[in-house]
Write a protein that holds these residues in place. Structure first.
Motif, PDB file in Angstrom:
ATOM      1  N   GLN A 258      33.749  -4.202  79.081  1.00  0.00           N
ATOM      2  CA  GLN A 258      34.698  -2.733  79.164  1.00  0.00           C
ATOM      3  C   GLN A 258      35.978  -2.563  78.617  1.00  0.00           C
ATOM      4  OE1 GLN A 258      36.628  -6.369  81.894  1.00  0.00           O
ATOM      5  NE2 GLN A 258      35.658  -5.474  84.056  1.00  0.00           N
ATOM      6  N   LYS A 259      36.016  -3.344  77.536  1.00  0.00           N
ATOM      7  CA  LYS A 259      37.287  -2.454  76.044  1.00  0.00           C
ATOM      8  C   LYS A 259      36.934  -3.393  75.034  1.00  0.00           C
ATOM      9  CE  LYS A 259      41.445  -0.851  75.245  1.00  0.00           C
ATOM     10  NZ  LYS A 259      41.598   0.277  75.300  1.00  0.00           N
TER      11      LYS A 259
ATOM     12  N   HIS B 293      39.502  -4.056  71.835  1.00  0.00           N
ATOM     13  CA  HIS B 293      40.083  -3.674  71.075  1.00  0.00           C
ATOM     14  C   HIS B 293      40.542  -3.502  69.582  1.00  0.00           C
ATOM     15  CE1 HIS B 293      41.801  -5.251  74.589  1.00  0.00           C
ATOM     16  NE2 HIS B 293      40.427  -6.035  74.912  1.00  0.00           N
TER      17      HIS B 293
ATOM     18  N   VAL C 291      36.453  -7.623  72.148  1.00  0.00           N
ATOM     19  CA  VAL C 291      36.133  -7.176  72.506  1.00  0.00           C
ATOM     20  C   VAL C 291      36.390  -8.014  74.407  1.00  0.00           C
ATOM     21  CG1 VAL C 291      33.773  -5.924  73.756  1.00  0.00           C
ATOM     22  CG2 VAL C 291      34.394  -6.690  71.524  1.00  0.00           C
ATOM     23  N   GLU C 292      35.796  -7.290  75.550  1.00  0.00           N
ATOM     24  CA  GLU C 292      36.312  -7.654  76.380  1.00  0.00           C
ATOM     25  C   GLU C 292      34.550  -7.164  77.254  1.00  0.00           C
ATOM     26  OE1 GLU C 292      40.072  -8.631  78.672  1.00  0.00           O
ATOM     27  OE2 GLU C 292      40.310  -6.966  77.373  1.00  0.00           O
TER      28      GLU C 292
ATOM     29  N   ASP D 241      32.280  -7.342  81.051  1.00  0.00           N
ATOM     30  CA  ASP D 241      32.632  -7.210  82.489  1.00  0.00           C
ATOM     31  C   ASP D 241      31.621  -9.058  82.874  1.00  0.00           C
ATOM     32  OD1 ASP D 241      32.871  -7.493  85.600  1.00  0.00           O
ATOM     33  OD2 ASP D 241      31.223  -6.098  85.234  1.00  0.00           O
TER      34      ASP D 241
ATOM     35  N   ARG E 189      34.334 -13.030  76.896  1.00  0.00           N
ATOM     36  CA  ARG E 189      35.690 -12.879  75.767  1.00  0.00           C
ATOM     37  C   ARG E 189      35.589 -13.519  74.293  1.00  0.00           C
ATOM     38  NH1 ARG E 189      40.614 -11.311  78.808  1.00  0.00           N
ATOM     39  NH2 ARG E 189      42.176 -12.294  76.552  1.00  0.00           N
TER      40      ARG E 189
ATOM     41  N   GLU F 141      32.313   1.396  74.728  1.00  0.00           N
ATOM     42  CA  GLU F 141      32.735   0.750  75.743  1.00  0.00           C
ATOM     43  C   GLU F 141      31.784   1.948  76.908  1.00  0.00           C
ATOM     44  OE1 GLU F 141      36.631   1.955  76.114  1.00  0.00           O
ATOM     45  OE2 GLU F 141      37.467   0.701  74.481  1.00  0.00           O
TER      46      GLU F 141
END
Length: 382
Positions: free
Chosen positions: A73-74, A76, A90-91, A93, A185, A201
């Motif tokens: 998802q992301k 950073h 990092v994230e 889903d 996460r 991403e």
């Protein structure tokens, strides 16, 4: 007829010409100074070293991967960012992991409800068993009915134990699901610099097949030189040995270091690791064995970068501000030929010290400025 006697003037002229005639005769028979190749004895620094090529790598780094499957998802951070330990990177889903976690919790609630029901059945079975025991004491029941009631108590207790075990198993699975949710996460395992980002991403990761690598974090000081030393020179390199290196980007700058480690096994060729020839398909005369030598160096000013090429010099011996002559001037038995001021070629015994590929140190036997022969002499005048 009587010959005339030489006059006084004739005798004086003859004696005046004798030195010139003698010099001309010496020039005709003695070796010409111009035909001798000489070199002066000079002062300088001399070093006996082993050279090798190497590559710079961070001393400490970590590849950050994903332990959970899902879509990114992301992200950073970017390459070049400084990160601190514990920082969110990092994230992923978390939908799938949350669903599994909810299912695990519902399963535990269901097992606990069944456990309560089974405990009620157990309490009832115990009451029946006690009643049968009382009836048996008054002779009002059969032994068979008592045994049946007792067996029911044991059966309900076994089912209680089974449900308790199932609950513990479900709780362990729930903890695993909670951990997997936490893996969505990703945090920095150490402080350093992001040197590479290998994911984007929106990319979907599958951690079940392999651990997908997302980025690399490295500490850029100290750096390590991975030097490749040939088997002909590796015997001269020792742990703790002084060394220095230069880089193409560093100009005339030298970085000093010492040998930290010599890896005992050379890198294995790819063909050999896949079952091919251990020499990579080359003949023995073409095979070159290189051993890896590691050197650490401080990089506080960030002048050194990953994958830079380094020219490494391992110093076996060195001497500074000493008398030196070309190696070509040395003869057998520690002798050199010195050209004297009068043109004579004189042998001189010398004592030598440190040598490199071109020059050698003179410890005794010569003085600074002496001219030594570095080419063959046509004769000796001494």
């Amino acid at each position: 007829m009587k010959r005339p006697r030489p006059t006084r003037r004739a005798w004086l002229l003859t004696f005046a010409l004798l030195p010139a005639v003698a010099f001309a005769a010496w020039q005709a028979v003695a070796p010409s100074r111009e035909s001798l190749v000489t070199a002066p004895v000079t002062r300088g620094d001399i070093e006996n070293s082993v050279t090798a090529l190497g590559t710079l790598q961070p001393r400490r780094y970590v590849d950050v991967g994903a332990q959970a499957s899902g879509q990114i998802q992301k992200i950073h951070v970017e390459a070049g960012d400084e990160v601190r330990e514990g920082q969110l990177l990092v994230e992923i889903d978390p939908s799938t992991q949350k669903a599994k976690l909810d299912a695990g919790r519902f399963s535990i609630e269901n097992l606990k409800a069944q456990l309560q029901e089974q405990r009620a059945q157990h309490d009832l079975a115990q009451q029946k068993f006690r009643r049968q025991q009382q009836l048996k004491a008054g002779g009002a029941t059969r032994e068979e009915d008592v045994q049946t009631a007792q067996a029911e108590v044991r059966a309900t207790q076994a089912r209680i134990d089974m449900f308790q075990a199932q609950i513990r198993q479900a709780q362990a699975s729930l903890r695993s699901d909670e951990a997997e949710l936490g893996y969505t996460r990703i945090y920095a395992p150490m402080s350093g610099t992001v040197v590479a980002v290998g994911a984007r991403e929106g990319q979907t990761l599958n951690a079940q097949q392999q651990t997908p690598l997302i980025l690399r974090i490295a500490r850029l000081s100290p750096m390590t030189v991975w030097a490749e030393v040939s088997e002909a020179d590796i015997g001269h390199v020792k742990p703790g040995m002084t060394a220095y290196f230069t880089t193409l980007a560093g100009g005339n700058r030298r970085w000093s270091s010492t040998v930290r480690q010599i890896l005992p096994v050379p890198p294995r060729p790819l063909e050999a690791s896949q079952g091919g020839s251990p020499t990579g398909g080359r003949s023995g005369s073409e095979r070159v064995v290189l051993y890896t030598v590691l050197l650490d160096v401080d990089n506080a000013d960030r002048a050194l970068m990953t994958d830079m090429t380094a020219q490494v010099f391992f110093v076996a011996a060195q001497a500074k501000d000493v008398l030196t002559v070309p190696i070509a001037a040395l003869q057998e038995a520690g002798q050199v030929q010195v050209l004297a001021d009068n043109g004579d070629v004189q042998p001189r015994t010398v004592r030598t010290g440190v040598s490199d590929r071109l020059r050698t140190e003179i410890l005794d036997g010569l003085s600074e400025g002496d001219q030594v022969l570095i080419g063959p002499a046509s004769g000796s005048g001494g």
